[in-house]
Scaffold this motif. Structure first.
Motif, PDB file in Angstrom:
ATOM      1  N   ALA A   1      51.139 -27.910  72.613  1.00 27.49           N
ATOM      2  CA  ALA A   1      49.702 -28.217  72.594  1.00 27.49           C
ATOM      3  C   ALA A   1      48.933 -27.288  71.658  1.00 27.49           C
ATOM      4  N   TYR A   2      47.678 -27.666  71.340  1.00 31.68           N
ATOM      5  CA  TYR A   2      46.774 -26.767  70.626  1.00 31.68           C
ATOM      6  C   TYR A   2      46.680 -25.449  71.378  1.00 31.68           C
ATOM      7  N   ALA A   3      46.629 -24.364  70.653  1.00 28.48           N
ATOM      8  CA  ALA A   3      46.295 -23.074  71.254  1.00 28.48           C
ATOM      9  C   ALA A   3      44.774 -22.909  71.195  1.00 28.48           C
ATOM     10  N   GLU A   4      44.266 -21.895  71.856  1.00 24.60           N
ATOM     11  CA  GLU A   4      42.837 -21.598  71.728  1.00 24.60           C
ATOM     12  C   GLU A   4      42.550 -21.147  70.285  1.00 24.60           C
ATOM     13  N   SER A   5      41.380 -21.465  69.787  1.00 30.37           N
ATOM     14  CA  SER A   5      41.060 -21.168  68.390  1.00 30.37           C
ATOM     15  C   SER A   5      41.196 -19.693  68.004  1.00 30.37           C
ATOM     16  N   PRO A   6      40.787 -18.743  68.869  1.00 30.29           N
ATOM     17  CA  PRO A   6      40.924 -17.337  68.449  1.00 30.29           C
ATOM     18  C   PRO A   6      42.370 -16.862  68.428  1.00 30.29           C
ATOM     19  N   GLY A   7      43.282 -17.624  69.042  1.00 29.29           N
ATOM     20  CA  GLY A   7      44.687 -17.217  69.064  1.00 29.29           C
ATOM     21  C   GLY A   7      45.200 -17.039  70.478  1.00 29.29           C
ATOM     22  N   LEU A   8      46.521 -16.906  70.609  1.00 31.17           N
ATOM     23  CA  LEU A   8      47.128 -16.679  71.925  1.00 31.17           C
ATOM     24  C   LEU A   8      46.635 -15.348  72.482  1.00 31.17           C
ATOM     25  N   PRO A   9      46.107 -15.328  73.703  1.00 27.97           N
ATOM     26  CA  PRO A   9      45.641 -14.058  74.286  1.00 27.97           C
ATOM     27  C   PRO A   9      46.747 -13.005  74.332  1.00 27.97           C
ATOM     28  N   GLU A  10      47.997 -13.419  74.582  1.00 29.68           N
ATOM     29  CA  GLU A  10      49.101 -12.448  74.622  1.00 29.68           C
ATOM     30  C   GLU A  10      49.273 -11.768  73.267  1.00 29.68           C
TER      31      GLU A  10
ATOM     32  N   MET B   1      31.873 -12.121  63.874  1.00 27.08           N
ATOM     33  CA  MET B   1      32.956 -12.810  64.585  1.00 27.08           C
ATOM     34  C   MET B   1      32.485 -14.159  65.132  1.00 27.08           C
ATOM     35  N   ALA B   2      31.263 -14.196  65.645  1.00 24.31           N
ATOM     36  CA  ALA B   2      30.737 -15.455  66.186  1.00 24.31           C
ATOM     37  C   ALA B   2      30.633 -16.505  65.089  1.00 24.31           C
ATOM     38  N   ASN B   3      30.249 -16.074  63.906  1.00 22.43           N
ATOM     39  CA  ASN B   3      30.091 -17.033  62.809  1.00 22.43           C
ATOM     40  C   ASN B   3      31.437 -17.444  62.210  1.00 22.43           C
ATOM     41  N   VAL B   4      32.336 -16.480  62.071  1.00 26.53           N
ATOM     42  CA  VAL B   4      33.675 -16.818  61.586  1.00 26.53           C
ATOM     43  C   VAL B   4      34.326 -17.831  62.529  1.00 26.53           C
ATOM     44  N   MET B   5      34.061 -17.681  63.820  1.00 28.93           N
ATOM     45  CA  MET B   5      34.653 -18.583  64.814  1.00 28.93           C
ATOM     46  C   MET B   5      34.214 -20.035  64.612  1.00 28.93           C
ATOM     47  N   LYS B   6      33.031 -20.229  64.036  1.00 29.05           N
ATOM     48  CA  LYS B   6      32.600 -21.617  63.786  1.00 29.05           C
ATOM     49  C   LYS B   6      33.598 -22.313  62.855  1.00 29.05           C
ATOM     50  N   ILE B   7      34.015 -21.594  61.806  1.00 26.73           N
ATOM     51  CA  ILE B   7      34.991 -22.203  60.892  1.00 26.73           C
ATOM     52  C   ILE B   7      36.354 -22.267  61.574  1.00 26.73           C
ATOM     53  N   ALA B   8      36.696 -21.202  62.292  1.00 26.98           N
ATOM     54  CA  ALA B   8      38.016 -21.157  62.935  1.00 26.98           C
ATOM     55  C   ALA B   8      38.165 -22.279  63.955  1.00 26.98           C
ATOM     56  N   MET B   9      37.089 -22.618  64.640  1.00 28.94           N
ATOM     57  CA  MET B   9      37.157 -23.732  65.588  1.00 28.94           C
ATOM     58  C   MET B   9      37.381 -25.043  64.841  1.00 28.94           C
ATOM     59  N   GLY B  10      36.805 -25.160  63.654  1.00 26.66           N
ATOM     60  CA  GLY B  10      36.997 -26.370  62.856  1.00 26.66           C
ATOM     61  C   GLY B  10      38.455 -26.600  62.509  1.00 26.66           C
ATOM     62  N   ARG B  11      39.188 -25.513  62.243  1.00 24.06           N
ATOM     63  CA  ARG B  11      40.600 -25.675  61.879  1.00 24.06           C
ATOM     64  C   ARG B  11      41.494 -25.616  63.116  1.00 24.06           C
ATOM     65  N   LEU B  12      40.864 -25.588  64.281  1.00 23.59           N
ATOM     66  CA  LEU B  12      41.501 -25.706  65.586  1.00 23.59           C
ATOM     67  C   LEU B  12      42.288 -24.472  66.008  1.00 23.59           C
ATOM     68  N   CYS B  13      43.475 -24.238  65.457  1.00 23.34           N
ATOM     69  CA  CYS B  13      44.237 -23.069  65.920  1.00 23.34           C
ATOM     70  C   CYS B  13      45.386 -22.770  64.986  1.00 23.34           C
ATOM     71  N   CYS B  14      46.055 -21.654  65.236  1.00 22.55           N
ATOM     72  CA  CYS B  14      47.277 -21.286  64.515  1.00 22.55           C
ATOM     73  C   CYS B  14      48.481 -21.836  65.266  1.00 22.55           C
ATOM     74  N   PRO B  15      49.636 -21.894  64.578  1.00 20.00           N
ATOM     75  CA  PRO B  15      50.820 -22.459  65.229  1.00 20.00           C
ATOM     76  C   PRO B  15      51.264 -21.637  66.441  1.00 20.00           C
ATOM     77  N   THR B  16      51.459 -22.323  67.546  1.00 21.58           N
ATOM     78  CA  THR B  16      51.778 -21.683  68.819  1.00 21.58           C
ATOM     79  C   THR B  16      53.087 -20.896  68.759  1.00 21.58           C
ATOM     80  N   LEU B  17      54.153 -21.531  68.270  1.00 20.55           N
ATOM     81  CA  LEU B  17      55.464 -20.865  68.286  1.00 20.55           C
ATOM     82  C   LEU B  17      55.447 -19.576  67.491  1.00 20.55           C
ATOM     83  N   GLU B  18      54.817 -19.628  66.328  1.00 21.23           N
ATOM     84  CA  GLU B  18      54.796 -18.438  65.478  1.00 21.23           C
ATOM     85  C   GLU B  18      53.980 -17.334  66.141  1.00 21.23           C
TER      86      GLU B  18
END
Lengths: 399, 399
Positions: free
Chosen positions: A61-70, A255-272
């Motif tokens: 599944a999609y990860a959260e936009s900021p990245g895996l919390p772990e 960070m709040a503003n960068v997150m606007k773009i980061a949310m647009g691209r959804l997330c980074c690959p989960t496995l990696e």
């Protein structure tokens, strides 16, 4: 049906554009010593694949936009060894350091804004800055001086009313120049005086030699609100193909503003991200070993380079690059010669010509960058080939 | 130390911005039916992880910037079933469809250029277009008309001298509207007449119901030089977390220029490309099964929605979304109510409010998007909760 002005103004990667010529040489059976790209030969620590193999969710599944919390947490722990106290909200996981840089420039640069960058610079900075319609304002550095740039007067000479930020790679690509504590202080004071952002690309942080301290601009409290750190697992853990990096800042508004773009691209690959989490937890002993290996390679490479008559360079203190002035007029022409004509025992060598690393027209034509990412023996042989190639090049009437 | 104008003008993702409120409800033990995000619950085909587990290179190295050749080849084979003949040079592998879109807009749009987009649109398009300093020129569509947009007169009314391209998602997100062959012909003729690029985001290509034909703008020879196709494994193979997509174009000039940026970001993650190679080779029987499942979910969802008094929508023909007009004034307010106040058996529901899907101020406030990505039973329950939530919302004095 035209293309954008910005993309037409961009250059082809001066590092990758010779790849087709290299592929041709390889197809003919020639062995090429690849000193042209920062692709280490160090084995990727096995915990990376092991943790990925352990991933057992049925739906990728999609990860959260900021990245895996772990992963954020293991980055937080890693930076504790640098006496830095980060929160999850200070960290955005990105597709390599490259995406982090793109996000930063899009978030800071208005069309025409200037970014102060020491030249020669990591060529992709030009691409990322042009993508945001920004302009590089170069501070020229010199082989004779070890490509140092932390001089207040030279930095100040580059400031205009359009200056938005200073962008630093430390330890440096392509020069291997590494900042001392005093140098870092100069840059912090400079940024404060002119109210600039400091973009600190520190992906080579652990590659500091001769007992030099490993540092971060995140350790300077008085500039905490203006510092943006780029980190990546690519070089540190020899995991370039994972494409996991991050952008770190204590500036909540950024960070709040960068997150606007980061949310647009959804997330980074989960496995990696799962694999990267394990890498950031590795014992620092891993770095010591790798560092010792690279220091050896640097020594061998530097010695080999100095044997080529007319080469100008200082021994660099960090990263895994040496940029130097060569006894030829044009290192792009030389490279074409090496790939198309020169062979010794059916071997040749490849490097990155430096002209594309300069914004100032005419500079860098006689310089090149070598990445010492092969074992010491191969580095010695690769640079030996470079020396012999230059001899053959000159014997063929080139200058 | 300011941020860029473009990032400040961006909105927060209207889909993801309610996530913190949802997290709070979950922390209190409430079950939320997530109809808000296009995250399918279909199991990712096992060949994906199996092929990744088989990866045995010791060094996880950079891949080539255009992507793994094996993946390009399996994409070429996949498109043969659509009678499309692609070469490797027509295909750039990207970090999800998202990166492909960013690359396209950066490569085509000059500041102020206009992109014709049917509204409501997939909200991240606004982010991607703003990142390139472009402007969305909306063609408004209507719930009563099934959100159709392939009307020559309405499209022509949106053309100005700044128009650079028309951007299409087919089958559509967020409306589920699907183009007929006649509709596609209208769009091709429109683009030719006004010399526009056609950006065709076809990531939902296989999600076409009621026996509708699966299509691609790549099948129209007379617009081959102006068509750019976006593809992705996220939805088709339920592999959203892999972040593998691609950009396809027969326009060599475009591809050469896009590659300049793509080289800057180096490459996509190797492992995920290995997994994606296996997915593109899956037997089409996989799609038929998935399609039948989604068609069932659509039917159940549409029936359940029509039971809510005052809902306006047509049954959509593709993708896995339904956008509709609701009998409330503001669906963002309603969502806050559902997440903070409404519960039935400690359950509630989440959707995507549609206001952020419109460029025209004031539109979409009373609309929402539902993704039918849960099994039929859960979809029915989720939409039942929505109906009951609206009752409670009105009983509490809201309009």
């Amino acid at each position: 049906m035209k293309l954008s002005d910005r993309v037409q103004a961009m250059q082809n990667s001066p590092i990758r554009k010779f790849n087709p010529m290299a592929a041709e040489a390889k197809a003919q059976g020639t062995k090429i010593y690849h000193l042209n790209i920062g692709q280490p030969d160090i084995v990727t620590p096995s915990v990376f694949m092991e943790s990925i193999k352990g991933f057992d969710q049925k739906v990728l599944a999609y990860a959260e936009s900021p990245g895996l919390p772990e992963l954020q947490d293991s980055i937080i722990d890693y930076f504790k060894t640098f006496d830095m106290s980060l929160d999850r909200k200070d960290i955005l996981i990105t597709s390599g350091g490259s995406e982090a840089l793109t996000l930063v420039f899009l978030s800071l640069i208005n069309p025409g804004d200037e970014v102060i960058v020491a030249e020669p610079y990591y060529t992709n900075y030009l691409t990322f800055i042009q993508a945001a319609d920004g302009v590089i304002k170069p501070v020229t550095t010199y082989a004779e001086d070890g490509y140092k740039y932390a001089y207040m007067d030279r930095l100040e000479a580059a400031v205009t009313e359009k200056t938005k930020m200073i962008s630093i790679v430390n330890p440096g690509n392509p020069t291997g120049c590494i900042l001392s504590r005093e140098d870092m202080r100069v840059i912090c004071d400079f940024a404060k005086k002119h109210d600039l952002w400091i973009l600190a690309d520190e992906v080579y942080r652990e590659f500091a030699y001769d007992g030099r301290e490993m540092t971060s601009f995140g350790q300077y409290e008085d500039v905490a609100d203006r510092v943006i750190i780029i980190d990546s697992i690519s070089k540190r853990f020899s995991a370039c193909g994972a494409r996991i990096g991050c952008l770190i800042s204590k500036n909540a508004d950024l960070m709040a503003n960068v997150m606007k773009i980061a949310m647009g691209r959804l997330c980074c690959p989960t496995l990696e991200m799962v694999g990267a989490t394990a890498l950031y937890k590795l014992d620092p002993a891993f770095f010591s070993e790798v560092r010792a290996e690279y220091e050896k390679r640097r020594n061998v490479s530097y010695e080999a380079l100095k044997k080529i008559p007319g080469v100008v360079c200082e021994q660099p203190g960090g990263a895994f690059y040496i940029t130097c002035k060569m006894p030829v007029e044009n290192t792009e022409d030389l490279l074409v010669f090496l790939l198309k004509e020169f062979r010794e025992n059916n071997e040749t060598v490849m490097y990155a010509p430096a002209e594309g690393f300069y914004a100032t027209p005419g500079l860098g034509k006689n310089e090149l960058r070598i990445a010492y990412i092969l074992n010491a023996e191969d580095m010695a042989r690769g640079i030996e080939l470079l020396g012999k190639g230059i001899e053959a090049y000159k014997a063929a009437g080139h200058k």
